[in-house]
Design a protein around this motif. Sequence first.
Motif: not given
Length: 272
Positions: A101, A103-105, A108, A119
């Motif tokens: 979870e 890695k997306y933060k 951003d 990514l």
Amino acid sequence: MTMLCDLHTHTTASDGQYTPTELVGLAKARGLSVLAVTDHDTIAGVTEAQRAGSELDLTVIRGVELSAKDYPNCHILGYGFRDGDTELARLCERFRAGRDERKYKIVDFLREKGVDIDLAEVEEIAGGEVIARPHFAQALVWRGYVSSNREAFDRYLDTEEFRRRVKRFKADAKTCVAAIKAAGGKVSLAHPYQTGLPDGELDILVGQLKGWGLDAIECFYPKYTPEQQEFYLHLAEKYRLHQTGGSDFRGERVKPDVELAALELELDWLLS
């Protein structure tokens, strides 16, 4: 009886450069008798490493390095735990999901800072299930945003703002210790200075950990000052803890200034 060892290493199962098999080969070439594979929050690489160790007549200890939320970089090392459906295995799965979870933060967050990172490129660098900050650091270097992994952490990936805004699942130290002990393992406190605690508060923490089941403290580590090492040896004696040590090796692409350790340590307590 002392044995030549490195009890703190990482593979491609977390944020290391080399596969478990490759790492075992490097350890054998280094002349080690014992190697512990202690990937961050995962035990995915230990079976492959033990298989490679058997082929090369090198003892590989099942290991893990769990991230505790009590203090920054409070890391709990586990050794010699059993395989199978354990609380430790389930805890590692929660860690894996949390990193997935996060890695997306991170993507951003970096884009807000004017850093455009793909990514898919980071995942290719990682080459495994766990996507960690060093993989992002390498991508930043390759893209020319920074000149080194260290600069990537100092400017982006380990700032106060990053730690405040980009969070992931971590368990408390007591839970980490309990999970390792319940799986039949031994527990050591990794690189205590990285908690940022002054000596007095660190002394209290080690006492608490001892009460929860701590077996050892990492007394030997390449970044220690002589004074730090002396203090950790003192804590080991005070709380009747065993001494562990290791390099925190990840490979020259990740940590170019860190090579595999070759420490002479008494390991009867760990191998029996």
